[in-house]
Write a protein that holds these residues in place. Structure first.
Motif, PDB file in Angstrom:
ATOM      1  N   SER A 197      -4.669   0.523  -2.843  1.00 38.03           N
ATOM      2  CA  SER A 197      -4.059   1.847  -2.607  1.00 38.03           C
ATOM      3  C   SER A 197      -5.236   3.580  -2.953  1.00 38.03           C
ATOM      4  N   TYR A 244       2.732   1.842  -2.951  1.00 36.19           N
ATOM      5  CA  TYR A 244       1.790   2.359  -4.609  1.00 36.19           C
ATOM      6  C   TYR A 244       1.305   3.835  -4.137  1.00 36.19           C
ATOM      7  N   ASP A 245       1.173   4.218  -2.975  1.00 36.33           N
ATOM      8  CA  ASP A 245       0.957   5.335  -2.695  1.00 36.33           C
ATOM      9  C   ASP A 245       1.788   6.438  -2.645  1.00 36.33           C
ATOM     10  N   ILE A 305       0.973  -1.008   0.064  1.00 36.80           N
ATOM     11  CA  ILE A 305       0.227   0.268   0.093  1.00 36.80           C
ATOM     12  C   ILE A 305       1.062   1.525   0.043  1.00 36.80           C
ATOM     13  N   SER A 306       1.708   1.356   1.351  1.00 41.46           N
ATOM     14  CA  SER A 306       2.826   2.505   1.358  1.00 41.46           C
ATOM     15  C   SER A 306       3.707   2.767  -0.344  1.00 41.46           C
ATOM     16  N   SER A 314       1.623   7.067  -6.610  1.00 38.73           N
ATOM     17  CA  SER A 314       0.720   7.500  -7.510  1.00 38.73           C
ATOM     18  C   SER A 314       1.132   8.558  -8.782  1.00 38.73           C
TER      19      SER A 314
END
Length: 199
Positions: free
Chosen positions: A67, A7-8, A4-5, A11
């Motif tokens: 994400s 792809y955040d 998640i981190s 982004s």
């Protein structure tokens, strides 16, 4: 760092990073894959929403991604599209009932999901028995020279971006209990493939 981190973090530049391949190959493939779809469609790992413009207007499209920051970009692409809904959701634990989608789709997503077999098993669960699971993906080649390079560089790509370039995606589809009905080699020998399966 969690997926998640990662792809955040990426982004903001994700679309820019993929621009060369998007112009040369990805856009053409997306147009071909999505042109004939109808009914209720689930896109797993919708990301920044690159597929959204290619869906026919008579589809009901639900896109999920883990994400929220990637989805914020997808929402801009979905603006004005009444047939598209976007949700933050984990592909390995979907909040949908069984047998509720006509199509379940991934494009270049199974490389980054931590447990792709679990995600594919979920895709099978939510796909109608008469429906189709469509995976447009890159994966480990059966060509030994290409596979060697993929294995060599995978620790780097996985560490930096969360992308595994040597996933055994065909085998993972089989492990999930999906029945392949089509497998097409698209580019780089057999690195890029289109796979259609039935639950």
């Amino acid at each position: 760092m969690s997926i998640i981190s990662k792809y955040d973090r990426f982004s903001r530049v994700y679309d820019l990073m993929e621009t060369p391949m998007e112009l040369v190959r990805y856009g053409k493939w997306r147009k071909e894959v999505f042109s004939g779809l109808k009914g209720r469609v689930l896109e797993v790992g919708v990301g920044t929403g690159k597929n959204i413009p290619y869906y026919p207007d008579d589809c009901e499209v639900i896109g999920i991604d883990i994400s929220a920051k990637m989805l914020s970009h997808a929402k801009k692409r979905a603006a004005g599209k009444k047939n598209t809904s976007l949700l933050v959701m984990d592909a390995e634990h979907m909040g949908f009932v069984d047998d509720c989608f006509d199509y379940v789709i991934t494009t270049f997503v199974l490389c980054s999901i931590p447990d792709p077999v679990s995600a594919l098993t979920e895709m099978k669960r939510v796909c109608k028995p008469e429906g189709s699971v469509i995976n447009l993906e890159h994966m480990r080649s059966s060509n030994r020279a290409i596979a060697f390079v993929e294995d060599l560089f995978n620790p780097i790509t996985a560490s930096i971006t969360g992308v595994n370039i040597n996933r055994e995606t065909v085998e993972n589809i089989r492990k999930a209990g999906l029945r392949r009905i089509e497998e097409r080699k698209l580019a780089m020998k057999d690195v890029f493939r289109l796979i259609r399966s039935k639950p």
